[in-house]
Design a protein around this motif. Structure first.
Motif, short mmCIF file in Angstrom:
data_model
loop_
_atom_site.label_atom_id
_atom_site.label_comp_id
_atom_site.label_asym_id
_atom_site.label_seq_id
_atom_site.Cartn_x
_atom_site.Cartn_y
_atom_site.Cartn_z
N ASP A 81 0.85 -1.19 0.00
CA ASP A 81 0.00 0.00 0.00
C ASP A 81 0.88 1.24 0.00
N ASN A 123 -7.23 2.45 5.29
CA ASN A 123 -8.63 2.25 4.93
C ASN A 123 -9.37 3.58 4.81
N THR A 124 -9.08 4.50 5.73
CA THR A 124 -9.74 5.80 5.70
C THR A 124 -9.36 6.60 4.47
N SER A 126 -8.13 5.52 1.65
CA SER A 126 -8.63 4.86 0.45
C SER A 126 -10.11 5.13 0.22
N SER A 127 -10.92 4.93 1.23
CA SER A 127 -12.37 5.09 1.07
C SER A 127 -12.76 6.55 0.90
N GLU A 128 -12.14 7.44 1.66
CA GLU A 128 -12.51 8.86 1.56
C GLU A 128 -12.13 9.45 0.20
N GLU A 130 -11.93 7.82 -2.56
CA GLU A 130 -12.79 7.21 -3.58
C GLU A 130 -14.21 7.76 -3.52
N GLU A 131 -14.76 7.88 -2.33
CA GLU A 131 -16.17 8.27 -2.19
C GLU A 131 -16.37 9.79 -2.21
N LYS A 132 -15.39 10.52 -1.71
CA LYS A 132 -15.43 11.99 -1.71
C LYS A 132 -16.73 12.54 -1.09
N LYS A 133 -17.06 12.04 0.06
CA LYS A 133 -18.23 12.56 0.78
C LYS A 133 -17.90 13.93 1.38
N TYR A 136 -14.49 15.20 3.19
CA TYR A 136 -13.55 14.08 3.07
C TYR A 136 -12.11 14.57 3.20
#
Length: 307
Positions: A81, A123-124, A126-128, A130-133, A136
């Motif tokens: 990673d 994990n944070t 990666s997900s943030e 990708e999702e861009k909430k 983020y």
């Protein structure tokens, strides 16, 4: 164009990037960003500045801003990673921490209480990304800052008072200046003797230090820089091969053709016939196998190798 000074492209002006790759190696390069390399599984051989080591599953390698680093992990299976982020993420007054050793072992992470924080950070991020909430960027920044400053708290660092006068630090600065000179004067006759004299080293000692830092010898590096510029001219100009060869520091077309094929795997003529010549982007690996696959979706210096 800065050969092997990696200038990363981000999806936005938020300069944080994450990806996971399997069974890769990468060439010696440097960039201003900080790079965290987490070994999810397997092992990999790494060199950061002049420290060579093998990282195993659960270990973290930290490449501070401006440090030259590469990986030669042939015959080693791994899943890695990468988190790369601009130093501004850590604040406007950022300074390199000057860790004593770039490797943070699995056991050290556990002793520091950072094992779960590190996997949570990966994990944070990666997900943030990708999702861009909503918010983020703030979530990613706070996660990176918390982990980074806890790492600084626990992982041994060089005494700050000794860093400015450190002979090794000055030598590395001179080395980067040499690389920048090569980037700007690649078409000139830059001999091994000339480069060594610029560092106030004997040719033998210079060759040893260069190979240790870069993983390749001086002549190979110089040829890589020249071929990079030749590739650019082949793609973007109508110049004849002889003109390109001379413009890029090769004395004759025969040497140009030979070196170009050694590095890219094809002659200049064959290169122009490739269906997608843009796949060659400052990526090179000593050819231990005939088949290569360029890693997609990011770093200009990452490459996959197969037997």
């Amino acid at each position: 164009m800065k050969a092997f000074h990696e200038v990363r492209s981000y999806d936005s002006d938020f300069m944080v990037w994450h990806s996971n790759y399997e069974n890769i190696g990468f060439l010696a390069h440097w960039h201003k960003e900080i790079e965290l390399i987490y070994v999810r599984s397997g092992s990999c051989r790494l060199s950061i500045t002049d420290v060579n080591f093998t990282a195993h599953a659960g270990d973290l390698a930290v490449c501070e801003s401006g440090q030259i680093h590469y990986s030669d992990s042939h015959h080693m299976d791994n899943s890695l990673d990468f988190i790369i982020f601009d130093t501004s993420i850590l604040g406007s007054l950022f300074e390199n921490p000057h860790f004593v050793h770039p490797l943070v072992t699995k056991e050290e992470l556990a002793r520091y209480g950072l094992s779960d924080r590190l996997t949570g950070l990966i994990n944070t991020v990666s997900s943030e990304l990708e999702e861009k909430k909503s918010y983020y960027q703030e979530v990613v920044i706070s996660s990176l800052q918390t982990f980074w400053f806890l790492l600084k708290r626990f992982h041994p660092r060089t005494e700050s008072s000794s860093v400015p006068d450190n002979r090794r630090t000055r030598m590395l600065a001179d080395f980067q200046n040499l690389l920048s000179y090569i980037d700007d004067h690649y078409a000139d006759n830059i001999s091994l003797e000339y480069a060594a004299a610029g560092m106030n080293f004997s040719t033998g000692y210079f060759s040893k230090i260069f190979k240790k830092l870069m993983g390749i010898n001086f002549v190979t590096y110089l040829n890589l820089v020249r071929v990079e510029h030749a590739v650019y001219e082949l793609r973007n100009t109508e110049q004849k091969f002889t003109e390109i060869a001379l413009n890029c520091g090769f004395n004759n077309i025969r040497t140009f053709n030979r070196v170009f094929k050694e590095i890219t795997g094809c002659t200049p003529s064959e290169f122009l016939l490739l269906p997608d010549p843009d796949t060659y982007k400052r990526t090179y690996y000593n050819r231990r196998s005939e088949e290569q696959e360029f890693v997609k979706h990011d770093s200009l210096t990452l490459i996959k190798n197969f037997d």
